[in-house]
Motif scaffolding. Sequence first.
Motif, PDB file in Angstrom:
ATOM      1  N   GLY A  43       4.481   5.008  -1.837  1.00  0.00           N
ATOM      2  CA  GLY A  43       3.709   4.567  -2.786  1.00  0.00           C
ATOM      3  C   GLY A  43       2.300   5.182  -2.255  1.00  0.00           C
ATOM      4  O   GLY A  43       2.066   6.101  -1.771  1.00  0.00           O
ATOM      5  N   ASN A  45      -1.632   6.211  -3.257  1.00  0.00           N
ATOM      6  CA  ASN A  45      -2.301   7.126  -4.164  1.00  0.00           C
ATOM      7  C   ASN A  45      -2.050   8.709  -3.896  1.00  0.00           C
ATOM      8  O   ASN A  45      -1.972   9.270  -4.906  1.00  0.00           O
ATOM      9  CB  ASN A  45      -4.129   7.100  -4.007  1.00  0.00           C
ATOM     10  N   THR A  46      -1.830   9.148  -2.861  1.00  0.00           N
ATOM     11  CA  THR A  46      -1.539  10.470  -2.925  1.00  0.00           C
ATOM     12  C   THR A  46      -0.561  11.131  -3.544  1.00  0.00           C
ATOM     13  O   THR A  46      -0.737  12.210  -3.902  1.00  0.00           O
ATOM     14  CB  THR A  46      -1.550  10.862  -1.131  1.00  0.00           C
ATOM     15  N   PRO A  47       0.585  10.397  -3.541  1.00  0.00           N
ATOM     16  CA  PRO A  47       1.837  11.036  -4.253  1.00  0.00           C
ATOM     17  C   PRO A  47       1.516  11.167  -5.798  1.00  0.00           C
ATOM     18  O   PRO A  47       2.465  11.837  -6.439  1.00  0.00           O
ATOM     19  CB  PRO A  47       2.964  10.189  -3.856  1.00  0.00           C
ATOM     20  N   ASP A  74       8.811   1.429   0.080  1.00  0.00           N
ATOM     21  CA  ASP A  74       8.158   0.400   0.204  1.00  0.00           C
ATOM     22  C   ASP A  74       7.683  -0.050  -1.284  1.00  0.00           C
ATOM     23  O   ASP A  74       7.276   0.692  -2.222  1.00  0.00           O
ATOM     24  CB  ASP A  74       7.245   0.310   1.263  1.00  0.00           C
ATOM     25  N   ARG A  76       4.815  -3.221  -2.950  1.00  0.00           N
ATOM     26  CA  ARG A  76       3.906  -4.405  -2.626  1.00  0.00           C
ATOM     27  C   ARG A  76       4.455  -5.688  -3.208  1.00  0.00           C
ATOM     28  O   ARG A  76       5.032  -5.470  -4.347  1.00  0.00           O
ATOM     29  CB  ARG A  76       2.194  -4.250  -3.224  1.00  0.00           C
ATOM     30  N   ASN A  86       3.776   0.025  -6.458  1.00  0.00           N
ATOM     31  CA  ASN A  86       3.973   1.366  -6.351  1.00  0.00           C
ATOM     32  C   ASN A  86       4.941   1.906  -7.417  1.00  0.00           C
ATOM     33  O   ASN A  86       5.172   2.864  -7.967  1.00  0.00           O
ATOM     34  CB  ASN A  86       4.667   1.568  -4.934  1.00  0.00           C
ATOM     35  N   LEU A 145       0.707   8.392   4.888  1.00  0.00           N
ATOM     36  CA  LEU A 145       0.299   7.913   6.325  1.00  0.00           C
ATOM     37  C   LEU A 145      -0.963   7.212   6.101  1.00  0.00           C
ATOM     38  O   LEU A 145      -2.140   7.647   5.542  1.00  0.00           O
ATOM     39  CB  LEU A 145      -0.023   9.300   6.948  1.00  0.00           C
ATOM     40  N   GLY A 146      -1.009   5.954   6.690  1.00  0.00           N
ATOM     41  CA  GLY A 146      -2.111   5.047   6.741  1.00  0.00           C
ATOM     42  C   GLY A 146      -3.311   5.740   7.535  1.00  0.00           C
ATOM     43  O   GLY A 146      -2.919   6.304   8.806  1.00  0.00           O
ATOM     44  N   THR A 151       3.180   3.808   7.988  1.00  0.00           N
ATOM     45  CA  THR A 151       3.883   4.598   6.864  1.00  0.00           C
ATOM     46  C   THR A 151       4.852   3.473   6.111  1.00  0.00           C
ATOM     47  O   THR A 151       5.108   2.644   6.815  1.00  0.00           O
ATOM     48  CB  THR A 151       4.600   5.634   7.463  1.00  0.00           C
ATOM     49  N   ALA A 152       5.130   3.974   5.020  1.00  0.00           N
ATOM     50  CA  ALA A 152       5.567   2.998   4.184  1.00  0.00           C
ATOM     51  C   ALA A 152       5.037   1.516   4.262  1.00  0.00           C
ATOM     52  O   ALA A 152       3.795   1.620   4.211  1.00  0.00           O
ATOM     53  CB  ALA A 152       7.398   2.683   4.656  1.00  0.00           C
ATOM     54  N   SER A 153       5.745   0.518   4.606  1.00  0.00           N
ATOM     55  CA  SER A 153       5.010  -0.685   4.923  1.00  0.00           C
ATOM     56  C   SER A 153       5.224  -1.172   6.308  1.00  0.00           C
ATOM     57  O   SER A 153       5.533  -2.215   6.598  1.00  0.00           O
ATOM     58  CB  SER A 153       5.213  -1.817   3.808  1.00  0.00           C
ATOM     59  N   ARG A 180       4.709  -7.575   2.245  1.00  0.00           N
ATOM     60  CA  ARG A 180       5.182  -6.261   1.679  1.00  0.00           C
ATOM     61  C   ARG A 180       6.580  -5.960   2.079  1.00  0.00           C
ATOM     62  O   ARG A 180       7.281  -7.045   2.692  1.00  0.00           O
ATOM     63  CB  ARG A 180       4.543  -5.036   2.530  1.00  0.00           C
TER      64      ARG A 180
HETATM   65  C1  6PG Z   1       1.820   1.822   0.264  1.00  0.00           C
HETATM   66  C2  6PG Z   1       2.347   3.032   0.892  1.00  0.00           C
HETATM   67  C3  6PG Z   1       1.581   3.425   2.128  1.00  0.00           C
HETATM   68  C4  6PG Z   1       0.878   4.548   1.840  1.00  0.00           C
HETATM   69  C5  6PG Z   1      -0.122   4.921   2.813  1.00  0.00           C
HETATM   70  C6  6PG Z   1      -1.220   6.131   2.257  1.00  0.00           C
HETATM   71  O1  6PG Z   1       2.435   1.175  -0.516  1.00  0.00           O
HETATM   72  O2  6PG Z   1       0.686   1.563   0.442  1.00  0.00           O
HETATM   73  O3  6PG Z   1       3.527   3.183   0.925  1.00  0.00           O
HETATM   74  O4  6PG Z   1       2.383   3.569   3.318  1.00  0.00           O
HETATM   75  O5  6PG Z   1       1.763   5.820   1.839  1.00  0.00           O
HETATM   76  O6  6PG Z   1      -1.105   3.679   2.953  1.00  0.00           O
HETATM   77  O7  6PG Z   1      -1.569   5.656   1.218  1.00  0.00           O
HETATM   78  P1  6PG Z   1      -2.542   6.815   0.315  1.00  0.00           P
HETATM   79  O8  6PG Z   1      -1.879   7.739  -0.282  1.00  0.00           O
HETATM   80  O9  6PG Z   1      -3.040   5.732  -0.799  1.00  0.00           O
HETATM   81  O10 6PG Z   1      -3.741   7.264   1.259  1.00  0.00           O
END
Ligand code: 6PG
Length: 244
Positions: A43, A45-47, A74, A76, A86, A145-146, A151-153, A180
């Motif tokens: 989930g 934004n990056t993907p 994961d 929300r 997501n 990666l937060g 990561t994930a939740s 989550r």
């Molecule tokens: C989510 C994700 C979470 C996300 C990271 C990075 O549901 O938000 O799965 O683990 O991958 O927070 O998020 P960004 O790609 O938006 O920086």
Amino acid sequence: MTAADLRVVPSADDVARAGADIVRAAAQEAVRRRGRFTIALSGGNTPRALYALLAAPPFGGEIDWAATQVFWSDERCVPPDHPDSNYRMAREALLDRVPLPAANVHRLRGELPVPQQAAQEYRTELQVVFGKTALPRFDLLLLGLGEEGHTASLFPGVPVPADPNITVAAVFVPKVNTWRLTMTLPVLNAAAQVVFLVAGEAKQAALRALIQGPRSLDLPAQRVRPTDGVLTVLADQAAASALP
Ligand code: 6PG
């Protein structure tokens, strides 16, 4: 983590492109060898850019979507049409644009009033697709990666059941003040291939901790170490600039 696991590319678009190459290759190999491809989407934004690339030529036409089973690592606890969903992000960027059978889309039902029920339902869904015997082994599992190492939740300081039979958990995350749904570490570490997608300066500290350590049991991303699988970190130069 060995340096060989880290691939630094110039920009976030290059992360998306390298990620799309990995997805295409994993899909083609899995379908060739086993007749199906199982992927867990990340989930955040990056993907989004990666998903958009997969929906378009050349990638879209080179993946056997009818043989592809799509899950999420994961979700929300919001409805599927919520801006934070997501599922919604992946549906808009990818799922609505490729010939993926509806039965192949395995959505975490974040809208359920009882998150634990949604987690249980997803544990069952994993067993239907992967069987009841062992842990589900995804061909490919995408992760973000937060900034603080989640990561994930799976978040620092947020307990998750250690029982390997609990493959999906509902967790309350104080940092975001919401519930989550998340796959647990045993599932992440059972995957044949795990790819972290990391972009932006804000991820410098988290990436440095992921790559260099020091190891901390309270940094969920550091605990992603596939037992019998390949781990790749795709990072853009902005995120990797703090690395030696
Ligand atoms: C989510 C994700 C979470 C996300 C990271 C990075 O549901 O938000 O799965 O683990 O991958 O927070 O998020 P960004 O790609 O938006 O920086």
